[in-house]
Enzyme design. Sequence first.
Site, PDB file in Angstrom:
ATOM      1  N   ASP A  62      28.583  21.310   6.505  1.00 23.30           N
ATOM      2  CA  ASP A  62      29.365  20.268   7.157  1.00 23.30           C
ATOM      3  C   ASP A  62      30.807  20.740   7.097  1.00 23.30           C
ATOM      4  O   ASP A  62      31.421  20.762   6.032  1.00 23.30           O
ATOM      5  CB  ASP A  62      29.198  18.938   6.420  1.00 23.30           C
ATOM      6  CG  ASP A  62      30.044  17.818   7.029  1.00 23.30           C
ATOM      7  OD1 ASP A  62      30.849  18.099   7.943  1.00 23.30           O
ATOM      8  OD2 ASP A  62      29.897  16.666   6.582  1.00 23.30           O
ATOM      9  N   ILE A  63      31.381  21.140   8.239  1.00 27.12           N
ATOM     10  CA  ILE A  63      32.702  21.764   8.207  1.00 27.12           C
ATOM     11  C   ILE A  63      33.799  20.777   7.827  1.00 27.12           C
ATOM     12  O   ILE A  63      34.919  21.195   7.500  1.00 27.12           O
ATOM     13  CB  ILE A  63      33.044  22.478   9.529  1.00 27.12           C
ATOM     14  CG1 ILE A  63      33.306  21.477  10.655  1.00 27.12           C
ATOM     15  CG2 ILE A  63      31.979  23.481   9.912  1.00 27.12           C
ATOM     16  CD1 ILE A  63      33.986  22.097  11.868  1.00 27.12           C
ATOM     17  N   ASN A  89      31.801  26.998  16.484  1.00 31.44           N
ATOM     18  CA  ASN A  89      31.368  26.243  17.649  1.00 31.44           C
ATOM     19  C   ASN A  89      31.395  24.740  17.410  1.00 31.44           C
ATOM     20  O   ASN A  89      31.492  23.965  18.361  1.00 31.44           O
ATOM     21  CB  ASN A  89      29.954  26.672  18.053  1.00 31.44           C
ATOM     22  CG  ASN A  89      29.384  25.789  19.148  1.00 31.44           C
ATOM     23  OD1 ASN A  89      29.830  25.843  20.296  1.00 31.44           O
ATOM     24  ND2 ASN A  89      28.417  24.941  18.800  1.00 31.44           N
ATOM     25  N   LYS A  95      33.422   9.782  22.896  1.00 30.67           N
ATOM     26  CA  LYS A  95      32.176   9.280  23.473  1.00 30.67           C
ATOM     27  C   LYS A  95      32.475   8.281  24.579  1.00 30.67           C
ATOM     28  O   LYS A  95      33.377   7.458  24.455  1.00 30.67           O
ATOM     29  CB  LYS A  95      31.327   8.628  22.385  1.00 30.67           C
ATOM     30  CG  LYS A  95      30.871   9.585  21.300  1.00 30.67           C
ATOM     31  CD  LYS A  95      30.055   8.872  20.236  1.00 30.67           C
ATOM     32  CE  LYS A  95      29.626   9.837  19.133  1.00 30.67           C
ATOM     33  NZ  LYS A  95      28.863   9.150  18.066  1.00 30.67           N
ATOM     34  N   TYR A 193      40.974  15.175  23.020  1.00 29.77           N
ATOM     35  CA  TYR A 193      40.178  16.403  23.026  1.00 29.77           C
ATOM     36  C   TYR A 193      41.038  17.598  23.423  1.00 29.77           C
ATOM     37  O   TYR A 193      40.995  18.660  22.788  1.00 29.77           O
ATOM     38  CB  TYR A 193      39.002  16.247  23.986  1.00 29.77           C
ATOM     39  CG  TYR A 193      38.070  17.437  24.026  1.00 29.77           C
ATOM     40  CD1 TYR A 193      37.110  17.620  23.040  1.00 29.77           C
ATOM     41  CD2 TYR A 193      38.147  18.369  25.053  1.00 29.77           C
ATOM     42  CE1 TYR A 193      36.247  18.704  23.078  1.00 29.77           C
ATOM     43  CE2 TYR A 193      37.290  19.457  25.097  1.00 29.77           C
ATOM     44  CZ  TYR A 193      36.340  19.624  24.109  1.00 29.77           C
ATOM     45  OH  TYR A 193      35.494  20.705  24.143  1.00 29.77           O
ATOM     46  N   LYS A 197      42.072  21.052  21.153  1.00 26.74           N
ATOM     47  CA  LYS A 197      41.789  22.425  21.562  1.00 26.74           C
ATOM     48  C   LYS A 197      43.072  23.246  21.744  1.00 26.74           C
ATOM     49  O   LYS A 197      43.066  24.463  21.533  1.00 26.74           O
ATOM     50  CB  LYS A 197      40.950  22.425  22.840  1.00 26.74           C
ATOM     51  CG  LYS A 197      39.551  21.830  22.661  1.00 26.74           C
ATOM     52  CD  LYS A 197      38.743  22.554  21.597  1.00 26.74           C
ATOM     53  CE  LYS A 197      37.317  22.035  21.502  1.00 26.74           C
ATOM     54  NZ  LYS A 197      36.513  22.747  20.486  1.00 26.74           N
TER      55      LYS A 197
END
Length: 289
Positions: A62-63, A89, A95, A193, A197
């Site tokens: 679990d990162i 990844n 959601k 999001y 990134k």
Amino acid sequence: MSGPQVVLVTGSTRGLGLAIVQALCQGFKGDVYLSARDVQRGAIVVEHLQREGLKPRLLQLDITDPVSIQAARQHFMKEYGGLDVLINNAGIAPKRGDPASFGSQAERILQTNFFATRDMCNEFLPLLKKDGRIVNVASIVGYITLYMCSPDLQARLCSDDITEEELVALMKRFVAEAKAGDHINKGWPNSVYGVSKIGLMALTRIQARSLRREMPQRGILINSCCPGWVKSDMTYPNGTKTPAEGADTPVYLALFPPATQEPQGEFVVDRQVQVWAGSPTGATMDEGP
């Protein structure tokens, strides 16, 4: 790469991560680790792959849990004396219909996509063997979102002298300003999001510079990439690429032969390096969550 070879793929029980594991099981000459937060679910996936004739190994990871990261680090040190390839990844996106506030989403999504992935890089970079590889799965959404930031933010995020500490402070600032409902006034775009990134892509550039400066003899490459708009739960599922097609660029970056020097610290789409500074062309926000 010398000695027993091993690769770890985070977030790999389904979708793109699973496709990356499948491709590596066929193209990587060593052990391929599929990681899962839920070991029971991971075991089911591994069993399915074994029926296809593939031989992945399973690792609980679990990162977002530092204890879990430490356990994984110790495993690879004990069993392999290090790691050859890390593919980060694991990631999450907002959601559809999520009632959580923008600020709450910012805190949750950046914790996984940026802060936890940074923890993985920092824990495993010292373990990488000569000619090791790190591939950070980012998104064209981050690339586009960068140019929706204020000029001052763009200048710092694109600068060649930004430090990891400054980047972390900027990502924490975004979360705090998002929670206060003031992020747009402070120059941030309205994409959690995308910002997550941006942070990952900027981190990749920073760590590549450190490798060039401090450990050039080790031949380690770190790059970020966009797999494309992959059909998955994250794309609801409106993607245009299959997971196998999306796996192409991450696997391509992971399997560069020894003594390869470039790309280093780049953002790669469809095996092509993208220009970090300057307005992006030929891409739309439809290419990701």
